[in-house]
Design an enzyme around this catalytic site. Structure first.
Site, PDB file in Angstrom:
ATOM      1  N   ASP A 122       2.757   5.570  -7.232  1.00 49.94           N
ATOM      2  CA  ASP A 122       3.991   5.466  -6.464  1.00 49.94           C
ATOM      3  C   ASP A 122       5.231   5.233  -7.301  1.00 49.94           C
ATOM      4  O   ASP A 122       6.339   5.226  -6.770  1.00 49.94           O
ATOM      5  CB  ASP A 122       3.866   4.332  -5.430  1.00 49.94           C
ATOM      6  CG  ASP A 122       3.008   4.777  -4.265  1.00 49.94           C
ATOM      7  OD1 ASP A 122       3.064   5.962  -3.932  1.00 49.94           O
ATOM      8  OD2 ASP A 122       2.276   3.944  -3.725  1.00 49.94           O
ATOM      9  N   HIS A 147      -2.469  -2.107 -10.061  1.00 46.52           N
ATOM     10  CA  HIS A 147      -3.402  -1.517  -9.108  1.00 46.52           C
ATOM     11  C   HIS A 147      -4.655  -2.369  -9.059  1.00 46.52           C
ATOM     12  O   HIS A 147      -5.079  -2.902 -10.073  1.00 46.52           O
ATOM     13  CB  HIS A 147      -3.770  -0.088  -9.538  1.00 46.52           C
ATOM     14  CG  HIS A 147      -4.277   0.735  -8.398  1.00 46.52           C
ATOM     15  ND1 HIS A 147      -5.584   0.692  -8.000  1.00 46.52           N
ATOM     16  CD2 HIS A 147      -3.636   1.582  -7.564  1.00 46.52           C
ATOM     17  CE1 HIS A 147      -5.731   1.496  -6.956  1.00 46.52           C
ATOM     18  NE2 HIS A 147      -4.570   2.044  -6.667  1.00 46.52           N
ATOM     19  N   HIS A 166       0.873  -1.185   0.000  1.00 46.13           N
ATOM     20  CA  HIS A 166       0.000   0.000   0.000  1.00 46.13           C
ATOM     21  C   HIS A 166       0.908   1.232   0.000  1.00 46.13           C
ATOM     22  O   HIS A 166       1.589   1.501  -0.979  1.00 46.13           O
ATOM     23  CB  HIS A 166      -0.920  -0.093   1.222  1.00 46.13           C
ATOM     24  CG  HIS A 166      -2.062   0.865   1.250  1.00 46.13           C
ATOM     25  ND1 HIS A 166      -2.385   1.679   0.204  1.00 46.13           N
ATOM     26  CD2 HIS A 166      -2.971   1.151   2.223  1.00 46.13           C
ATOM     27  CE1 HIS A 166      -3.435   2.421   0.528  1.00 46.13           C
ATOM     28  NE2 HIS A 166      -3.810   2.112   1.763  1.00 46.13           N
TER      29      HIS A 166
END
Ligand code: CMC
Length: 442
Positions: free
Chosen positions: A377, A321, A282
């Site tokens: 990210d 994702h 995460h």
């Protein structure tokens, strides 16, 4: 509520269009379940029973892959089309034209503020940035090499002891007070954790500065009388906070809602969110991306690394994702924010490796067929690295931005009459009715 019908279940039941007809082949009975907003209610399955003693049918959904846990008007995501909207406003427009504090207002209150509303909101948050001196003292008690995310987790939870009235969550004024405190104090706790790791004195907030500028001040001020943040870095940081502000029912938000559903104070609920965000799948992903890029070392090693990922030896961190199966709209915005930051800081040596990885992965059938694209990210870590942050601070940065989303989701949950304490069911797979064996006879 489901109803049992007398028909054979060939689809022509009841005449209502918005229903699901199911036949339980164990009994031959047919049931008609209402469909609302594209969902059937899990509890409606319970009336499907073999006999009166039967508990009733449950749905089995590990990791909540296909279960809506709430109704929410905060964030809309269309993963296939790569759309992300906060309260209906596209993320691209907010990242370009808004500020983090305005976005926080939007998430919490449901609508963009007028100028006086924004001024008051900004003022309230600005005057709540300080933490009690005792918070500083106990943060100093952490080991010199304590992970800053662990420090944030502990210190945000500890805030509940400084505001014991925060458990009066049925009082809207009280909820607003904690909302403001949480958004205001998170950067202060984060910066203290950073300075602690560096062995540097903690820097108090400078309330002349805007939210992100003040954060840079608390992170980097040394002996200068007044810290002047570079406006380009300040803006890039604000954009990063906007992009991370909310993402509907992700792991950490579900943790905040799940823990908050016990009616605990919001500091304890948000501490649960920080804990969830700490994990490498995460909020820890940007940390994992940087470690991965460093391990790869040079662009020559990229093809070999990709082969290892395809062989299942490891994951390409920053790719994939649960929801976005086309592209992550935040990744595009972040890429252009990265260019602005590199203009100030100079280019990161790891950028070439990241660019090469992205190029190869986007052409490779393994990634294409699994719809694996760069997520938010993949580049955020490079920006943070260029700003001089150690990788351990990356999830902390994510947590600062996500705080407004967590609190907005918590507020929505507290006001939702349909919500109760979160309590999933299980399929029990263990033994039954065993006789206790004394320890000397085992
Ligand atoms: N590298 C290589 N293969 C992958 C990756 C990856 N990053 N992500 C998924 N796969 C493969 C996976 O092995 C599986 O292949 P197969 O069908 O052959 O078994 C397939 O793609 C589907 O993967 P999954 O694990 O079922 O997908 P998921 O929806 O459960 O996982 C994820 C989503 C984000 C946890 C995962 O893609 C992942 O681990 N990515 C790397 C970590 C990362 O970047 N996380 C940040 C997410 S964005 C920030 C946030 O919102 O938290």
């Amino acid at each position: 509520m489901s109803t049992e019908t007398q028909t054979s279940g060939d689809g022509a039941v009841g005449g209502a269009a918005e229903t699901l007809t199911v036949t339980d082949n164990r009994t031959g009975r047919t049931y008609e379940l209402p469909i609302t907003d594209g969902t059937v209610r899990g509890i409606d399955l319970r009336s499907i029973k073999i006999d009166d003693d039967d508990f009733g049918l449950m749905s089995y959904d590990p990791a909540f892959m296909n279960t809506a846990s709430c109704r929410s008007a905060i964030t809309f995501i269309d993963g296939d089309k790569g759309i992300l909207e906060y309260r209906g406003y596209p993320i691209e427009q907010l990242a370009e034209q808004s500020t983090y504090l305005e976005v926080a207002y939007l998430l919490v209150n449901g609508e963009l503020p007028t100028q006086p509303q924004l001024d008051e909101w900004t003022h309230q948050i600005t005057i709540h940035t300080f933490v009690h001196e005792n918070v500083k003292s106990f943060m100093q008690g952490f080991r010199h090499d304590a992970h800053p995310m662990g420090m944030l987790l502990g210190s945000v939870g500890a805030l509940s002891t400084f505001y014991p009235d925060a458990n009066e969550i049925s009082d809207p004024d009280n909820r607003l007070a904690q909302t403001i405190r949480l958004i205001a104090k998170m950067p202060t706790l984060a910066a203290f954790a950073f300075r602690h790791g560096n062995g540097q004195p903690y820097v108090y907030p400078d309330n002349d500065l805007a939210y992100s500028g003040n954060f840079l001040n608390m992170m980097y001020k040394m002996t200068e009388l007044k810290y002047q943040p570079d406006p380009r870095l300040e803006r890039a940081l604000d954009i990063l906070f906007i992009l991370h502000a909310d993402h509907e029912q992700n792991c950490s938000t579900s943790a905040v809602r799940g823990v908050g559903s016990s009616r605990v104070d919001p500091y304890s609920a948000i501490a649960a969110g920080v804990g969830a965000l700490y994990g490498p799948l995460h909020g820890g992903a940007n940390e994992a991306v940087l470690r991965m890029l460093r391990r790869i070392g040079t662009t020559d090693n990229v093809p070999g690394f990709i082969e290892g990922v395809k062989a299942g030896d490891e994951r390409l961190m920053g790719f994939g994702h649960r929801v976005y199966k086309n592209y992550d709209p935040r990744a595009r915005i972040i890429k252009s924010a990265a260019d602005d930051v590199f203009e100030v800081t100079g280019k990161s040596a790891l950028l070439d490796i990241a660019t090469e990885l992205e190029k190869i992965a986007l052409e490779d059938d393994y990634f294409v067929s699994r719809k694996l694209y760069p997520n938010v990210d993949f580049y955020s870590g490079l920006i943070y690295e260029a700003m001089g942050l150690p990788v351990s601070m990356f999830p902390v940065m994510f947590a600062i931005g996500r705080t407004s989303g967590w609190i907005a989701q918590w507020l929505e949950m507290v006001g939702d009459k349909e919500q109760k304490i979160a309590r999933p069911r299980q399929i029990y797979t263990g033994g039954r009715e065993l006789d206790y064996v004394p320890i000397d006879r085992r």
